[in-house]
Design a protein around this motif. Structure first.
Motif, PDB file in Angstrom:
ATOM      1  N   UNK A   1       0.982  -1.183  -0.059  1.00 17.49           N
ATOM      2  CA  UNK A   1       0.176   0.044   0.079  1.00 17.49           C
ATOM      3  C   UNK A   1       0.956   1.223  -0.009  1.00 17.49           C
ATOM      4  N   UNK A   2       1.927   1.291   0.631  1.00 11.63           N
ATOM      5  CA  UNK A   2       2.878   2.315   0.907  1.00 11.63           C
ATOM      6  C   UNK A   2       3.493   2.406  -0.496  1.00 11.63           C
ATOM      7  N   UNK A   3       3.775   1.554  -1.229  1.00  8.79           N
ATOM      8  CA  UNK A   3       4.393   1.773  -2.721  1.00  8.79           C
ATOM      9  C   UNK A   3       3.441   2.318  -3.533  1.00  8.79           C
ATOM     10  N   UNK A   4       1.934   1.867  -3.391  1.00  8.28           N
ATOM     11  CA  UNK A   4       1.318   2.125  -4.423  1.00  8.28           C
ATOM     12  C   UNK A   4       0.900   3.686  -4.083  1.00  8.28           C
ATOM     13  N   UNK A   5       0.983   4.035  -2.905  1.00  7.00           N
ATOM     14  CA  UNK A   5       0.670   5.569  -2.524  1.00  7.00           C
ATOM     15  C   UNK A   5       1.831   6.349  -3.219  1.00  7.00           C
ATOM     16  N   UNK A   6       2.955   5.931  -3.004  1.00  9.39           N
ATOM     17  CA  UNK A   6       4.224   6.541  -3.947  1.00  9.39           C
ATOM     18  C   UNK A   6       3.936   6.854  -5.218  1.00  9.39           C
ATOM     19  N   UNK A   7       3.392   5.605  -6.060  1.00  7.53           N
ATOM     20  CA  UNK A   7       3.332   5.542  -7.274  1.00  7.53           C
ATOM     21  C   UNK A   7       2.516   6.533  -7.881  1.00  7.53           C
ATOM     22  N   UNK A   8       1.269   6.726  -7.121  1.00  8.80           N
ATOM     23  CA  UNK A   8       0.181   7.698  -7.440  1.00  8.80           C
ATOM     24  C   UNK A   8       0.483   8.878  -7.219  1.00  8.80           C
ATOM     25  N   UNK A   9       1.442   9.413  -6.200  1.00  6.89           N
ATOM     26  CA  UNK A   9       1.751  10.747  -6.147  1.00  6.89           C
ATOM     27  C   UNK A   9       2.876  10.960  -7.344  1.00  6.89           C
ATOM     28  N   UNK A  10       3.694  10.372  -7.645  1.00  6.20           N
ATOM     29  CA  UNK A  10       4.653  10.428  -8.645  1.00  6.20           C
ATOM     30  C   UNK A  10       4.071  10.484  -9.969  1.00  6.20           C
ATOM     31  N   UNK A  11       3.123   9.604 -10.116  1.00  7.67           N
ATOM     32  CA  UNK A  11       2.418   9.600 -11.556  1.00  7.67           C
ATOM     33  C   UNK A  11       1.362  10.715 -11.788  1.00  7.67           C
ATOM     34  N   UNK A  12       0.936  11.409 -10.631  1.00  6.80           N
ATOM     35  CA  UNK A  12      -0.006  12.543 -10.627  1.00  6.80           C
ATOM     36  C   UNK A  12       0.927  13.809 -10.679  1.00  6.80           C
ATOM     37  N   UNK A  13       2.300  13.578 -10.373  1.00 10.52           N
ATOM     38  CA  UNK A  13       3.119  14.996 -10.248  1.00 10.52           C
ATOM     39  C   UNK A  13       3.142  15.519 -11.820  1.00 10.52           C
ATOM     40  N   UNK A  14       3.006  16.864 -11.860  1.00  8.35           N
ATOM     41  CA  UNK A  14       2.921  17.733 -13.045  1.00  8.35           C
ATOM     42  C   UNK A  14       4.049  17.676 -13.911  1.00  8.35           C
ATOM     43  N   UNK A  15       5.139  17.883 -12.766  1.00  6.90           N
ATOM     44  CA  UNK A  15       6.650  18.070 -13.420  1.00  6.90           C
ATOM     45  C   UNK A  15       7.333  16.870 -14.147  1.00  6.90           C
ATOM     46  N   UNK A  16       6.869  15.509 -13.790  1.00  2.00           N
ATOM     47  CA  UNK A  16       7.356  14.093 -14.174  1.00  2.00           C
ATOM     48  C   UNK A  16       7.296  14.169 -15.793  1.00  2.00           C
ATOM     49  N   UNK A  17       8.324  13.752 -16.437  1.00  2.00           N
ATOM     50  CA  UNK A  17       8.236  13.358 -18.044  1.00  2.00           C
ATOM     51  C   UNK A  17       7.321  12.117 -18.370  1.00  2.00           C
ATOM     52  N   UNK A  18       6.960  12.199 -19.374  1.00  4.96           N
ATOM     53  CA  UNK A  18       5.827  11.256 -20.064  1.00  4.96           C
ATOM     54  C   UNK A  18       6.453   9.865 -19.875  1.00  4.96           C
ATOM     55  N   UNK A  19       7.653   9.608 -20.094  1.00  7.33           N
ATOM     56  CA  UNK A  19       8.517   8.223 -20.145  1.00  7.33           C
ATOM     57  C   UNK A  19       8.516   7.728 -18.634  1.00  7.33           C
ATOM     58  N   UNK A  20       8.882   8.805 -17.525  1.00  7.23           N
ATOM     59  CA  UNK A  20       8.935   8.398 -16.273  1.00  7.23           C
ATOM     60  C   UNK A  20       7.406   8.032 -15.803  1.00  7.23           C
ATOM     61  N   UNK A  21       6.522   8.674 -16.006  1.00  3.55           N
ATOM     62  CA  UNK A  21       5.194   8.338 -15.870  1.00  3.55           C
ATOM     63  C   UNK A  21       4.691   7.091 -16.190  1.00  3.55           C
ATOM     64  N   UNK A  22       5.253   6.574 -17.628  1.00  2.22           N
ATOM     65  CA  UNK A  22       4.775   5.349 -18.077  1.00  2.22           C
ATOM     66  C   UNK A  22       5.388   4.204 -17.230  1.00  2.22           C
TER      67      UNK A  22
END
Length: 205
Positions: A137-158
């Motif tokens: 659950x902690x990992x999922x929370x981290x992934x959600x926060x990172x994926x929703x971050x506006x400054x992350x590049x598209x490749x990183x989000x994928x």
């Protein structure tokens, strides 16, 4: 606990009835002795009833937990399909993943994230299974926060979405192991072995 008390009272009753030491008391104070034995018998029945109620309550609670876990797994499967279809497949076709996430932010299924505060989970989950759940659950929370971050590049989000998708499956596997144990399909030792493997996968992803 209650069944042990009931057994102790039964043994006490048998001792009082059959011990030669109490022959004189049983003869001289027959009515008082019989009353005392009847009181013990009443308490014995009371503790047996409490024991049966506790056992039946545990069975029902475990059945309720299985229902919760089944519903949670369905929610995880829906999230898997959404992640694959709405995000990853769209990105493969050339869609802007950042725009999609901005329009429809990534979320952890509420049923899954709320398991941490569910009393059935805290009371009947194996400690190893609960630890694996918290880690996942902690990992999922981290992934959600990172994926929703506006400054992350598209490749990183994928890449994050792919890890998120893998963790959804791991979360489902943890729940499934608990369901099998609660239903009596596997032993606790068998589940512990499988949980060790899943925990290692969670740590490595």
């Amino acid at each position: 606990m209650y069944i042990l008390i009931a057994l102790a009272l039964v043994l006490l009753t048998l001792f009082l009835i059959n011990a030669k030491f109490f022959d004189g008391l049983r003869t001289r104070k027959a009515r008082s002795f019989e009353f005392f034995i009847s009181v013990i018998s009443t308490f014995t029945g009371f503790f047996i009833a409490l024991s049966l109620n506790t056992i039946l309550s545990d069975i029902n609670q475990k059945k309720n937990l299985v229902k919760v876990l089944d519903a949670t797994n369905l929610s995880l499967e829906n999230s898997e399909m959404k992640t694959q279809g709405m995000y990853l497949n769209a990105a493969k076709k050339g869609a802007d993943i950042s725009e999609i996430i901005q329009y429809a932010p990534l979320e952890i299924p509420k049923l899954y994230s709320n398991m941490e505060t569910n009393t059935l989970v805290s009371d009947y989950f194996l400690s190893n299974a609960f630890q694996a759940y918290i880690l996942c659950n902690d990992n999922l929370q981290t992934f959600v926060k990172s994926a929703n971050a506006t400054n992350a590049p598209a490749e990183k989000k994928i890449q994050i979405l792919q890890k998120y998708l893998a963790h959804l499956d791991l979360a489902k596997q943890i729940n499934t192991l608990e369901i099998k144990r609660l239903n009596g399909d596997i032993s606790q030792s068998d589940e512990d072995q499988e949980l060790q493997k899943l925990t290692q996968q969670i740590k490595n992803n």
